[in-house]
Scaffold this motif. Structure first.
Motif, PDB file in Angstrom:
ATOM      1  N   ILE A   1      48.358  26.968  34.601  1.00 45.90           N
ATOM      2  CA  ILE A   1      47.931  28.232  35.224  1.00 45.90           C
ATOM      3  C   ILE A   1      47.493  29.205  34.134  1.00 45.90           C
ATOM      4  CG2 ILE A   1      48.668  30.197  36.620  1.00 45.90           C
ATOM      5  CD1 ILE A   1      50.684  28.337  37.986  1.00 45.90           C
ATOM      6  N   ASP A   2      48.277  29.251  33.053  1.00 45.56           N
ATOM      7  CA  ASP A   2      48.031  30.229  31.991  1.00 45.56           C
ATOM      8  C   ASP A   2      46.769  29.941  31.185  1.00 45.56           C
ATOM      9  OD1 ASP A   2      50.362  31.441  32.781  1.00 45.56           O
ATOM     10  OD2 ASP A   2      51.598  30.496  31.228  1.00 45.56           O
ATOM     11  N   ILE A   3      46.266  28.702  31.215  1.00 45.71           N
ATOM     12  CA  ILE A   3      45.093  28.376  30.395  1.00 45.71           C
ATOM     13  C   ILE A   3      43.813  28.983  30.958  1.00 45.71           C
ATOM     14  CG2 ILE A   3      44.477  26.199  31.549  1.00 45.71           C
ATOM     15  CD1 ILE A   3      43.913  25.032  28.794  1.00 45.71           C
TER      16      ILE A   3
ATOM     17  N   PHE B   1      43.684  23.868  47.101  1.00 46.17           N
ATOM     18  CA  PHE B   1      44.887  23.616  46.315  1.00 46.17           C
ATOM     19  C   PHE B   1      44.557  22.721  45.124  1.00 46.17           C
ATOM     20  CE2 PHE B   1      46.597  24.289  50.638  1.00 46.17           C
ATOM     21  CZ  PHE B   1      47.418  25.377  50.382  1.00 46.17           C
ATOM     22  N   VAL B   2      45.235  22.997  44.000  1.00 43.65           N
ATOM     23  CA  VAL B   2      45.107  22.215  42.772  1.00 43.65           C
ATOM     24  C   VAL B   2      46.507  21.766  42.362  1.00 43.65           C
ATOM     25  CG1 VAL B   2      44.329  22.227  40.376  1.00 43.65           C
ATOM     26  CG2 VAL B   2      43.138  23.620  42.080  1.00 43.65           C
TER      27      VAL B   2
ATOM     28  N   TYR C   1      41.645  23.596  35.535  1.00 48.45           N
ATOM     29  CA  TYR C   1      41.706  22.949  36.854  1.00 48.45           C
ATOM     30  C   TYR C   1      40.537  22.012  37.136  1.00 48.45           C
ATOM     31  CZ  TYR C   1      38.672  26.897  38.416  1.00 48.45           C
ATOM     32  OH  TYR C   1      37.668  27.817  38.567  1.00 48.45           O
ATOM     33  N   LEU C   2      39.433  22.123  36.405  1.00 45.05           N
ATOM     34  CA  LEU C   2      38.333  21.180  36.614  1.00 45.05           C
ATOM     35  C   LEU C   2      38.746  19.744  36.283  1.00 45.05           C
ATOM     36  CD1 LEU C   2      35.113  23.011  35.344  1.00 45.05           C
ATOM     37  CD2 LEU C   2      35.676  22.345  37.681  1.00 45.05           C
TER      38      LEU C   2
ATOM     39  N   GLY D   1      40.064  33.110  41.308  1.00 46.39           N
ATOM     40  CA  GLY D   1      41.354  32.480  41.074  1.00 46.39           C
ATOM     41  C   GLY D   1      41.452  31.117  41.738  1.00 46.39           C
ATOM     42  N   PHE D   2      42.644  30.579  41.762  1.00 53.79           N
ATOM     43  CA  PHE D   2      42.871  29.279  42.403  1.00 53.79           C
ATOM     44  C   PHE D   2      44.318  29.227  42.865  1.00 53.79           C
ATOM     45  CE2 PHE D   2      43.708  28.933  37.952  1.00 53.79           C
ATOM     46  CZ  PHE D   2      44.811  28.097  37.823  1.00 53.79           C
TER      47      PHE D   2
END
Length: 847
Positions: free
Chosen positions: A779-781, A731-732, A704-705, A794-795
């Motif tokens: 999400i899974d990474i 939110f991402v 997400y970065l 989390g995010f």
């Protein structure tokens, strides 16, 4: 019986010709005897508002010997005869007879009183105001007379701009802060207003330029050939010379709406004239070579954005020949006492009319008790017209071009090009300003004002700042100190260097930033940049995104609790060019290294049997940007270009970014595509709207970065670039579309409320909508635990098909600078810590 009385207005040129002939007559036939001369200098004002009146007829009683006032109401008249009185006459004012002393030199100041000429009552079968018939025909014929009906036109333009401090009373001049300034100035060289108070000039410019316009679509070009600039805080006339020409003084009353000082006002001959105006027929008279109806113009409601005054419409074709209008403070203007404009137009051979003379006076006089006022005066004269000589479309580049030798001219040059000679008082203005700028106290005041407005303190070839980022305190850095500086145009004409160094007492870490730019070519604009920085950031609040939107907001975020902080090492170089006006391309090579300072881990080999955790990220990228802004204008400030926005066209920008894997130790390969569309809509009496559409898509599996972290706002400050009820890093998305909208009603609604009207508050409305989603692979990474099995933060992401929506309303212009917004969050209200309603404050300067 005719309802109009016909009067012939004597022109100033006729008076001057008669005076010259008379003088020659006396020289030839009278014996040469020594005689004293009567010499009269003076100025004519409007008694009601104190503004100077141009083109006033002044002649000796019982003769045709006289002159007219210039654009600033000044006049000078000499005779060897023993005349004892002057006649002062101008249409719409009470005629005055002024006694004079023969054979003496004297100065007189005259205040003319308005006179409304009441015509006999006329029976009109339709039962309507007879002036409406004239207006209706003028509106019907607008396309025939409007200069926008020409394919192209051009002319030579002379502009004189003066900025004065007005109303400096004797009491005020004795204050220590002011008296130190006046100690260095000869008070006899200062002009006086009608109250007898001193007028102190602080800026004066004259310019000669060629102005080119093409229509359909509209585009223009101005070439400033010569410019003479003198003023306080003016260090290099090249930037100021771009602002003192015709491009920013072009007023067309055939348009439905005209823009003055970023405010829109409706023309008295607009298509919707009947809603805003009423009229009265005053007379018919000769203006120049045209017989005209003289009409009084006044708004139906004094608070409407409309003009007061008079206009002259030709009796044969119903063309606008001349206007003498003013806008007063009742129209919800900040700091403005009155705006006065006078314009005279001349007919071209094809029937369209072009402005020959324009005079504008802005009286800034609402700054508080016991303060001075300011006068801004513009005098424009246009000659040597050429019409329908359409040039290649690339020629009309929507820019102001200043000649390299703009400041080099012979001593007598300005005397030869001025349409009207300056009076003795006006000639002294340059001397006063040159003296003023050398007074040490004035230099100190100028430095302080620049520090307050720009954030930088100029020391020779280097500017130190910005002071807004000099200090902050937060939970991660502790006391954070920063010192920055940048070079200015005196360092080098093509090279600009900018940098800062900072230190945090809690993290004990140095930060730095450096940017260097080199201007390869100015036409077309081509620039090369290098950048290197190492600084502390927090997820969802990248400084390069925030600074573009709101400096104050970014500074505020450095004082708050840092959540998910990381150190970012950022190195890049880019090249930017404009192959054609309005179109920009930029290529950027960049390497970023993320060093998270919170529990952040991702799978280096997602999907493998033996998963490997990693925290830091190396991301080399190449980015291509193209931007289209068809009629955008820029101001050249040394080595910087300042966008003045577009005239009417939208701004469209496309970005494509490719991330390399295994190149420079790159960890991820990805593609990011983004398109942005923003536009400002001027809606006349309904106000003004601004909106921005933005959409993007990221291809590839990345943490997400490197995704789109939508900007939230937990500060007290409202910012246009953020979702103001969204929390930081709430939110991402890897695919998203957003819509930001603001509408400013100006005085449309608040002006109708009696108690609120005097406060000059203005209503506004906002709406922000965001659609977004996140693919499962992104999400899974992210690992939910660290190497020791401890949980990691989390995010969140938006639900597919469910938008994030916030709507707001607000009041601006509180105390003239404060804006308060109330914003409601309409969706995702059940989330923990959701900001369901917020009040935000911001500061702005608007007229």
């Amino acid at each position: 019986m005719s309802i109009y009385n016909t009067h012939i207005k004597r022109s100033g040129r006729l008076y001057q010709t008669i005076a010259l002939i008379s003088a020659l007559f006396f020289i030839v036939i009278k014996p040469s005897v020594a005689q004293d001369n009567t010499e009269i200098n003076g100025q004519v004002f409007d008694d009601a508002n104190g503004h100077p009146i141009p083109y006033v007829n002044i002649y000796f009683k019982g003769t045709s010997t006289g002159t007219t006032t210039d654009s600033l109401g000044n006049f000078s008249l000499k005779t060897i005869e023993d005349y004892d009185s002057l006649v002062i006459s101008f249409v719409g004012y009470v005629e005055q007879l002024i006694p004079i002393r023969p054979n003496e030199k004297q100065r007189i100041v005259i205040a003319l009183k308005n006179q409304l000429v009441k015509l006999d009552e006329v029976v009109v079968l339709s039962g309507e105001n007879p002036a409406w018939v004239i207006i209706r025909k003028a509106v019907k014929n607008k396309k025939l007379h409007d200069k926008r009906s020409l394919s192209a036109y051009e002319y030579q333009s002379y502009n004189r701009i003066e900025f004065d401090i007005d109303n400096i009373s004797t009491r005020l001049s004795k204050r220590k802060m002011v008296s130190k300034i006046f100690e260095g100035i000869d008070s006899t060289s200062l002009e006086k207003n009608k109250k007898g108070n001193a007028i102190l000039p602080i800026f004066l410019s004259e310019s000669i330029s060629k102005y080119y316009v093409k229509n359909d679509p509209f585009a223009r070009r101005e070439e400033v050939q010569k410019s003479k600039v003198s003023g306080v805080a003016v260090e290099d006339g090249s930037m100021v010379s771009q602002l003192v020409g015709t491009a920013y003084q072009d007023y067309n009353f055939y348009q439905n709406w005209l823009r003055f000082l970023e405010k829109e006002f409706i023309s008295p001959i607009s298509d919707s004239w009947k809603i805003y105006y009423d009229y009265e027929i005053l007379d018919t008279l000769i203006v120049g070579n045209h017989q005209c109806f003289e009409l009084s113009v006044f708004p139906n409601r004094k608070q409407d954005p409309a003009f007061n005054g008079k206009m002259w419409i030709t009796t044969d074709t119903y063309a606008l020949k001349k206007v003498d209008f003013y806008i007063d403070k009742a129209t919800n203007l900040n700091f403005i006492e009155k705006i006065a404009i006078q314009q005279e137009l001349e007919k071209t051979e094809v029937g369209s009319w072009l402005p020959s003379k324009t005079n504008l006076v802005v009286d800034v006089n609402d700054l508080g008790k016991n303060t001075v006022s300011f006068l801004f005066k513009v005098n424009n004269t246009n000659t040597n017209w050429k019409i329908n000589d359409l040039k290649d479309k690339k020629f009309y580049s929507n820019e102001v071009i200043v000649a390299e030798d703009f400041s080099h001219f012979e001593p007598k040059y300005w005397e030869s090009v001025r349409p009207q000679s300056l009076t003795e008082q006006q000639l002294k203005t340059y001397q006063v300003i040159d003296t003023l700028v050398e007074i040490p106290r004035v230099k100190t005041y100028v430095d302080l004002i620049k520090l307050g407005t720009t954030g930088y303190w100029r020391r020779g070839k280097v500017d130190i700042g910005p002071y807004l980022y000099s200090y902050a305190y937060n939970n991660f850095e502790g006391h954070a100190f920063r010192l920055g500086m940048k070079t200015n145009e005196y360092f080098h004409r093509k090279i600009t260097l900018k940098g800062y160094a900072g230190y945090g007492t809690m993290d004990n870490n140095w930060k730095y930033g450096f940017t260097g730019s080199y201007i390869i070519k100015r036409k077309p604009w081509t620039e090369f940049k290098i950048h290197s920085s190492y600084d502390l950031e927090q997820v969802g609040l990248r400084s390069d995104d925030l600074i573009e939107n709101n400096y104050l907001f970014y500074a505020a975020t450095r004082w708050q609790t840092f959540r998910r902080p990381y150190y970012l090492s950022d190195n890049s170089f880019s090249i930017q060019s404009e192959p054609t006006k309005g179109l920009m391309h930029r290529l950027t090579l960049r390497h970023e290294y993320y060093d998270p300072q919170y529990p952040f881990y991702y799978y280096e080999n997602p999907g493998a049997a033996d998963l490997i955790l990693k925290s830091d990220i190396s991301s080399p990228t190449i980015k291509f940007t193209t931007r289209w802004a068809r009629d955008e204008m820029f101001l050249q400030d040394g080595n910087d270009r300042i966008s003045l926005g577009t005239r009417r066209a939208p701004i469209i920008q496309f970005d494509y970014t490719y991330g390399f894997k295994d190149v420079l130790n790159g960890d991820f390969e990805f593609h990011k595509i983004q398109l942005e569309f923003k536009h400002k809509l001027r809606l006349g009496g309904l106000g003004e709207s601004m909106y921005k559409l933005r959409g993007g898509y990221i291809i590839g599996q990345v943490p997400y970065l490197l995704l789109e972290n939508h900007i939230g706002n937990e500060s007290i400050f409202y910012t246009n670039g953020a979702f103001n009820t969204m929390n930081y890093f709430e939110f991402v998305s890897d695919q998203y579309a957003s819509f930001h909208y603001q509408h400013f009603f100006q005085g449309l609604l608040m002006n109708k409320i009696p108690l609120i009207r005097s406060l000059k508050w203005r209503l506004l409305a906002t709406a922000n909508i965001l659609y977004g989603s996140l693919r499962q692979e992104n999400i899974d990474i992210i690992s939910p635990v660290d190497a020791e099995g401890n949980p990691t933060p989390g995010f969140n992401h938006l639900d597919k098909g469910v938008p994030y929506v916030e709507v707001g309303y607000g009041i601006e212009n509180i105390f003239k600078v404060v804006r308060i917004d109330g914003v409601h969050r309409l969706t995702y209200r059940d989330k923990p810590d959701a900001q369901k309603f917020v009040l935000k404050i911001s500061f702005q300067f608007k007229l």
